[in-house]
Write a protein that holds these residues in place. Structure first.
Motif, PDB file in Angstrom:
ATOM      1  N   GLU A 122      77.302  56.353   4.655  1.00 13.47           N
ATOM      2  CA  GLU A 122      75.999  55.903   4.611  1.00 13.47           C
ATOM      3  C   GLU A 122      75.426  55.986   3.071  1.00 13.47           C
ATOM      4  OE1 GLU A 122      73.832  57.542   7.781  1.00 13.47           O
ATOM      5  OE2 GLU A 122      75.096  56.725   9.424  1.00 13.47           O
ATOM      6  N   LYS A 199      80.007  53.997   8.291  1.00  8.57           N
ATOM      7  CA  LYS A 199      79.044  52.720   8.734  1.00  8.57           C
ATOM      8  C   LYS A 199      79.905  51.453   8.075  1.00  8.57           C
ATOM      9  CE  LYS A 199      74.726  50.341   7.884  1.00  8.57           C
ATOM     10  NZ  LYS A 199      73.553  50.532   7.591  1.00  8.57           N
ATOM     11  N   THR A 201      79.509  48.277   6.504  1.00 10.09           N
ATOM     12  CA  THR A 201      78.337  47.683   5.888  1.00 10.09           C
ATOM     13  C   THR A 201      78.543  46.278   5.906  1.00 10.09           C
ATOM     14  OG1 THR A 201      79.564  47.916   3.881  1.00 10.09           O
ATOM     15  CG2 THR A 201      78.274  49.787   4.533  1.00 10.09           C
TER      16      THR A 201
END
Length: 259
Positions: A122, A199, A201
């Protein structure tokens, strides 16, 4: 004369027994399937068993066609070469049917489509392909992710790995800034590695079909797999397997029951 006759009869009997034995072995032969052990949710090993969307779909197809399968783990970077040289009868691991690969192996009819996911921690500052410039990005060698990175983020530093597990380990330890996986695989890694704070993205959808791979010219086996694929689509098995392993991914119209 008698000795000659006995010798001839013995030779004939042995030849007949050998022919019968060969016919039996051939009829009950097992197909060797090259697959991956670490690429959830498509192809992986769990509790000693090979499973995942691709492998469970292939098992269902084989059942329809009366085929026996033996799954063997390998690295993706070696898989197509091993199919091409006959080490494996079938390759099963979300293999995208690119023009380059079609020069090496033959493919079944499409059974899914390729989608990719850019994954990073992140705090990495990675949002899309434009943010990959100058960064170390992990990919599995020889995959569509590898090709996509070279075409869409040419100034990124591609760090190539033999398998997903190695790329994921590098991502978690910070040896690479980000990675590009199959989208479903990337989402699985983010979900099951909360401490790493990974994550997805950006998701990239392509129109490149997945197919099972075969040695060139193995048309009889390809025909059987294609026939079984039609059956598992028509009776709804494809959707059941899809919902088990990729419940958040949309079902293309051509794979819905009755098609």
């Amino acid at each position: 004369m008698k000795k000659t006759l006995v010798t001839a009869l013995t030779a004939t009997l042995l030849a007949a027994l050998t022919a019968c034995g060969g016919g039996s072995d051939s009829g009950s032969s097992t197909l060797r399937v090259g697959t991956l052990s670490d690429s959830k949710p498509n192809a992986y090993q769990e509790n000693g068993n090979f499973t995942g969307f691709d492998n469970e779909l292939l098992k269902a197809i084989a059942q329809k066609e009366g085929l026996k399968l033996e799954f063997v783990a390998t690295d993706f970077s070696a898989l197509l070469g091993q199919v091409a040289n006959g080490t494996f009868d079938i390759g099963s691991s979300a293999i995208s049917q690119t023009d380059a690969r079609k020069k090496t192996v033959d493919f079944s009819a499409p059974y899914n489509y390729q989608s990719l996911g850019i994954e990073a921690k992140e705090t990495a500052g990675i949002t899309d392909e434009n943010s990959l410039a100058g960064k170390r990005i992990g990919v599995v060698q020889g995959t569509v992710s590898d090709t996509w990175l070279g075409s869409n983020a040419p100034t990124a530093q591609a760090v190539r790995f033999p398998n997903d597990a190695a790329a994921l380990s590098a991502l978690k330890t910070g040896s690479v800034d980000g990675a590009v996986f199959d989208q479903a695989t990337a989402e699985d890694y983010a979900k099951n590695n909360p401490d790493a704070k990974l994550k997805v993205t950006k998701a990239i959808t392509t129109t490149i079909p997945h197919g099972f791979a075969f040695k060139k010219g193995n048309n009889d086996l390809i025909g059987k797999i294609n026939d079984g694929l039609k059956k598992v689509i028509a009776d709804g098995t494809w959707v059941k397997v899809h919902d088990q392993f990729e419940p958040t991914a949309p079902v293309p119209a051509e794979f819905k029951a009755g098609q």
